[in-house]
Motif scaffolding. Sequence first.
Motif, short mmCIF file in Angstrom:
data_model
loop_
_atom_site.label_atom_id
_atom_site.label_comp_id
_atom_site.label_asym_id
_atom_site.label_seq_id
_atom_site.Cartn_x
_atom_site.Cartn_y
_atom_site.Cartn_z
N UNK A 89 -0.87 7.47 14.71
CA UNK A 89 -1.89 8.14 15.53
C UNK A 89 -2.63 9.17 14.68
N UNK A 90 -3.89 9.43 15.02
CA UNK A 90 -4.72 10.34 14.24
C UNK A 90 -4.07 11.71 14.05
N UNK A 91 -3.26 12.12 14.98
CA UNK A 91 -2.60 13.42 14.85
C UNK A 91 -1.67 13.46 13.63
N UNK A 92 -1.22 12.31 13.18
CA UNK A 92 -0.36 12.23 12.00
C UNK A 92 -1.10 11.85 10.73
N UNK A 93 -2.42 11.88 10.77
CA UNK A 93 -3.24 11.43 9.63
C UNK A 93 -2.99 12.24 8.37
N UNK A 94 -2.85 13.54 8.48
CA UNK A 94 -2.67 14.39 7.30
C UNK A 94 -1.45 13.94 6.50
N UNK A 95 -0.32 13.74 7.17
CA UNK A 95 0.90 13.31 6.49
C UNK A 95 0.77 11.89 5.95
N UNK A 96 0.16 11.01 6.73
CA UNK A 96 0.00 9.62 6.31
C UNK A 96 -0.89 9.51 5.07
N UNK A 97 -1.96 10.29 5.04
CA UNK A 97 -2.85 10.28 3.87
C UNK A 97 -2.12 10.86 2.66
N UNK A 98 -1.34 11.90 2.86
CA UNK A 98 -0.55 12.46 1.76
C UNK A 98 0.40 11.39 1.21
N UNK A 99 1.05 10.64 2.12
CA UNK A 99 1.94 9.56 1.67
C UNK A 99 1.19 8.52 0.84
N UNK A 100 -0.05 8.17 1.26
CA UNK A 100 -0.84 7.20 0.50
C UNK A 100 -1.18 7.74 -0.88
N UNK A 101 -1.65 8.99 -0.93
CA UNK A 101 -2.03 9.60 -2.20
C UNK A 101 -0.84 9.67 -3.15
N UNK A 102 0.33 9.95 -2.61
CA UNK A 102 1.53 10.09 -3.43
C UNK A 102 2.24 8.76 -3.68
N UNK A 103 1.65 7.66 -3.21
CA UNK A 103 2.21 6.34 -3.51
C UNK A 103 3.46 5.98 -2.74
N UNK A 104 3.65 6.56 -1.56
CA UNK A 104 4.85 6.28 -0.78
C UNK A 104 4.60 5.30 0.36
N UNK A 105 3.53 4.54 0.27
CA UNK A 105 3.23 3.58 1.33
C UNK A 105 3.25 2.17 0.78
N UNK A 106 3.32 1.23 1.69
CA UNK A 106 3.24 -0.18 1.34
C UNK A 106 2.34 -0.83 2.39
N UNK A 107 1.40 -1.62 1.95
CA UNK A 107 0.48 -2.26 2.89
C UNK A 107 -0.57 -1.27 3.37
N UNK A 108 -1.26 -1.68 4.41
CA UNK A 108 -2.34 -0.87 4.96
C UNK A 108 -1.78 0.13 5.98
N UNK A 109 -2.39 1.29 6.02
CA UNK A 109 -2.08 2.26 7.06
C UNK A 109 -3.21 2.20 8.06
N UNK A 110 -2.87 1.95 9.32
CA UNK A 110 -3.86 1.83 10.39
C UNK A 110 -3.77 3.09 11.24
#
Length: 113
Positions: A89-110
């Motif tokens: 959810x958009x309310x969690x965008x800050x943390x999710x974007x930080x995870x993407x920048x720091x390479x802790x994600x896999x696949x797309x984040x929606x």
Amino acid sequence: MAGPSAPSEGVDNIGAATWAHSLKAVKRGGVLVINGITTGHAAETDLLRIFVEQIDIRGTIMGTLEEMNAMMQFVIRNNIEPEVGAVVPMIGAREAIRDMVEGRTRGKTVFTR
């Protein structure tokens, strides 16, 4: 090396983490297009494979509407489905974007409302 069913075209929008796999996936005389670097812009490259297999590598940032439509037809024709790693959810965008920048994600984040 790529097998007999390797595609003649490939697209890499991830960057460093998938570059070696993307390069191996394209058959002799094929084209690999890179249009994103979400996992980094520096990747080790097998130069021997590129010239022995006569692979063209192209980079692009933006394209025309016609090119976007052609890309979408390529995706549909080849049954390509993105890997969704997280729905946030958009309310969690800050943390999710930080995870993407720091390479802790896999696949797309929606992101959802």
